[in-house]
Design an enzyme around this catalytic site. Sequence first.
Site, PDB file in Angstrom:
ATOM      1  N   LYS A   1     108.592  57.011  64.679  1.00 55.11           N
ATOM      2  CA  LYS A   1     107.167  56.978  64.369  1.00 55.11           C
ATOM      3  C   LYS A   1     106.367  56.905  65.665  1.00 55.11           C
ATOM      4  O   LYS A   1     106.639  56.075  66.532  1.00 55.11           O
ATOM      5  CB  LYS A   1     106.820  55.784  63.485  1.00 55.11           C
ATOM      6  CG  LYS A   1     105.334  55.771  63.091  1.00 55.11           C
ATOM      7  CD  LYS A   1     104.953  54.549  62.306  1.00 55.11           C
ATOM      8  CE  LYS A   1     103.460  54.571  61.966  1.00 55.11           C
ATOM      9  NZ  LYS A   1     103.028  53.314  61.336  1.00 55.11           N
TER      10      LYS A   1
ATOM     11  N   ASP B   1     101.194  51.676  53.251  1.00 50.83           N
ATOM     12  CA  ASP B   1     100.965  50.779  54.395  1.00 50.83           C
ATOM     13  C   ASP B   1     101.051  49.317  53.974  1.00 50.83           C
ATOM     14  O   ASP B   1     100.447  48.443  54.611  1.00 50.83           O
ATOM     15  CB  ASP B   1      99.617  51.060  55.054  1.00 50.83           C
ATOM     16  CG  ASP B   1      99.683  50.980  56.582  1.00 50.83           C
ATOM     17  OD1 ASP B   1     100.748  50.642  57.114  1.00 50.83           O
ATOM     18  OD2 ASP B   1      98.657  51.253  57.244  1.00 50.83           O
TER      19      ASP B   1
END
Length: 400
Positions: free
Chosen positions: A183, A317
């Site tokens: 990421k 998230d």
Amino acid sequence: MTRTVFTGGTVFDGTGSEPAPADVVIEDGVIVDVGAGLDGDLSVDCTGATLLPGLFDCHVHVVGSGLGLLPQVQKPFSYQFYEAARNLWTTLKLGITTVRDAAGADLGIKQAVADGLISGPRLQIAIGLISPTGGHGDGWLPSGHCVPASLPHPGRPDAMADGPDEMRRVARTLLRAGADVLKVCTTGGVLSPRSDPRHSQFTVEELDVLVTEAQMQGRAVMAHAQGTEGIKNAVRAGIRSIEHGIYLDDEAIELMLARGTWLVPTLVAPVNVIRAAEAGASLPDAVVRKAKEVAEVHTDSVRRAVAAGVRIAMGTDSGVGPHGTNLEELGLMRSCGMSPADVLVATTSSAARLLGFDGELGRLAPGHRADVVVVAGDPYDFGGLAGNVREVWQDGVRAV
């Protein structure tokens, strides 16, 4: 081997077809048949219920448990791992049987779930958030103190990088530590007080190095990408998924369509930041201001991406917002123009495809792993879905 048959229910198979009456038979952790009038050694009565494939959340932070600097710095270092166990169990109870952790969880947490030491969704892990100096993942504060979201340790190496050579080293270090996906921050963000979500981070050359390193090891890259140019840089570099995608323009959407890039919207994320501030969390004014600024434009961007046919996978998230509220994302996706069936596809078979589980998870079909969620009432009642989950089966075992 015991054959277990789920009888009397309606099946949403993950393809987008409307739910239809059918039985599902599982054996040795695998779905072996879907159809009418099936039998087995054990029977699960699903009368009045709908069977769904195990759900996915493609963007979580299982070691995170909310916002606010003061609570974070007051907890002992090891406390995060016990919180992760609680957060994973909370997520599994929603029917989410697979998650992609977008930085924080290390190989030990993933292995503890896989070995059955703790209960939770199976994990793909990014381990660290690759960020430049001064970027979204840099925990430097004006006081001179540095308080990163996750402290580095032997299983979670530091992921700060500047320049192609450091990017290569960090990528290789994270892959060595067990990362299933890398990421990277290609833009600033809402939660980093001194970065701007619209501004780009990392050059195309740096991103090219990262994607090359990942691909050599059979891995993909996911990008925290909120600003327009940073999104385009990520897509052009061959990054597989855009996380958030707040400031999409027509060119960015066209690039994503041409490259087959996925969008993981996390629409609930800025909503949860605003809620946390209203509840008294100790957040910088700049963070709250940015969350309010992006909420409406975020929805508009996702709505236009949906209309254009960009590939969507569900992500929340969670960790920024409370674990256990993940399914709120489904209603927000629906409000962006997705049909109810398409929302569930994004949360099942499409998410499986993004994470590389296509043909293995995300559908109720023979040969797929037996992740089954039994839901009372209307499966398209997204507001009530969390409370309607009756049972959760994972690899043929009743987990909830």
